[in-house]
Design an enzyme around this catalytic site. Structure first.
Site: not given
Length: 428
Positions: A162, A171
């Site tokens: 994930e 990110e």
């Protein structure tokens, strides 16, 4: 006395602009840990993700719904966190699962493995995946040989992770997953879960939030003017020279930063447009850097009928979907296992709450929709990593708006055309 190198400000990027976990020096990696990884070592952060039922249901269906795919396989869970995906992989029949976690959450994950009776199947390894060494000989792992005869580490059948951030790419964890795929995943028969990801944008109406942002910016500047005058009157110091810098800070924060939103389906004013797609078996680290200015997929052309839709256009919202399905690339073979029961995750308005929500980029001024007229919004979205932090992104949105009578053809006579407008937004 500090040397010049000591006074250089920290940047959350390696010297080559990569994420520090890949090729950063000790200083860059420490900054990356403090700015990015450390929050994932907190159980409250893990709970927030575990309580996202749309997220959980998609992964649960992908793993437990395809036990024939997982049976007797070697699985790698990258960024395991609390370890729930690794537990499910073991429950689905995996022979061996490697749960990779950089932070001290690895200790909590080990507790979860032991508490759920899968500690003999799941090995929790605390390290970055870039520095990972698997115990291939010790665990008698079958290695797929490279065609060129070079040393191979390809012993993993399935990578599950994930890794997705806000608007998919924030990110930059996709880099780590891609590098692990290239090093460890069996090329011809391996599976990536999710297998495919897609990014969307759509024009939306959300005037309450847009006006709130504008009002808060105006309030901050009003407060600054009071402060500036008081400082001059009471203390005899003129702060006018700082106003331009303060104004930029506040404008960037309140008006030129995307906002996490949980939009209703009826907030969308047109069908969403795909602006990027990734096949997780074939995409590269360069692909994952963002959306280039010359990428044809980054363009959009929205037609909004003012009779059928209540406006105005407050901005653009972006989100992503993830598929867990059979491979579609050219390297798959007859031995590549099919995903007989594919799963799907959407973070769009139609799917209700997810912890990702949508990222909404509010225009500085809204675009009215008029009855009897069609508003056309054409432009492009460019998405790039910031120089200061390789895990954060900026979005440049450039567009023009035009109106014509609704009975006119798309290329018909225009009543008005404005722009071009261009703004750079932060994705905080």
């Amino acid at each position: 006395m500090s040397s010049a190198s000591d006074s250089t400000p920290f940047q959350n990027a390696s010297k080559t602009g990569e994420i520090p976990s890949f090729n950063g020096d000790a200083k860059a990696q420490a900054t990356d840990y403090a700015n990015y990884f450390c929050s994932y070592s907190q159980l409250y952060h893990q709970k927030q993700m575990l309580a996202d039922h749309n997220r959980m249901a998609a992964y649960h269906s992908a793993i437990l719904g395809n036990q024939d795919v997982f049976k007797d396989k070697v699985v790698m869970d990258i960024g395991t966190g609390s370890g729930i995906l690794a537990v499910w992989a073991a429950q689905a029949g995996a022979r061996k699962v490697y749960a990779i976690e950089y932070t001290d959450m690895a200790k909590q994950a080990q507790k979860v493995m032991d508490a759920n009776g899968v500690g003999d199947i799941v090995t929790v390894l605390q390290c970055s995946v870039e520095n990972l060494e698997l115990p291939m000989e010790q665990d008698s792992l079958e290695i797929e040989q490279n065609d060129d005869g070079s040393e191979s580490f390809k012993c993993v059948d399935i990578i599950v992770s994930e890794w997705m951030g806000y608007f998919l790419l924030r990110e930059s964890m996709g880099d780590s997953v891609i590098r692990a795929r290239d090093k460890f995943l069996k090329t011809k028969t391996g599976l990536m879960l999710p297998s495919h990801t897609t990014m969307y944008v759509a024009p939306v109406v959300d005037e309450d939030e847009r006006k709130t942002n504008n009002n808060e910016y105006a309030s901050a500047m009003s407060d600054w003017h009071d402060f500036q005058q008081t400082t001059n009157t009471v203390y005899g110091v003129d702060m006018t020279c700082l106003e331009k810098g303060f104004d930029k800070e506040q404008k960037d924060y309140y008006m030129l930063s995307s906002r996490w939103t949980e939009l209703r389906t009826d907030a969308m004013l047109a069908e969403p447009k795909v602006i990027q797609e990734y096949d997780m078996m074939t995409c590269t680290v360069d692909d994952a850097r963002g959306i280039e200015a010359d990428d044809p997929m980054g363009t959009f052309d929205f037609e909004i009928n003012g009779t059928r839709q209540s406006g105005p256009v407050s901005g653009l919202a972006g989100w992503f979907t993830a598929d867990f399905k059979t491979r579609t690339d050219s390297l798959m073979t007859v031995d590549t296992p099919p995903m007989s029961h594919p799963a799907f995750l959407s973070t769009g308005p139609e799917n209700g709450y997810t912890h990702w929500g949508q990222q909404t980029f509010y225009f500085l001024s809204s675009i009215p929709l008029l009855k009897g007229e069609t508003t056309q919004l054409t432009g492009r979205l460019e998405m790039m990593r910031t120089k200061e932090n390789s895990r954060l992104y900026n979005c440049r949105i450039a567009y023009t708006a035009s109106r014509r009578r609704e009975e006119e053809e798309k290329e018909g006579a225009l009543l008005m055309k404005s722009g071009p407008f261009s703004q750079i937004y932060q994705i905080p």
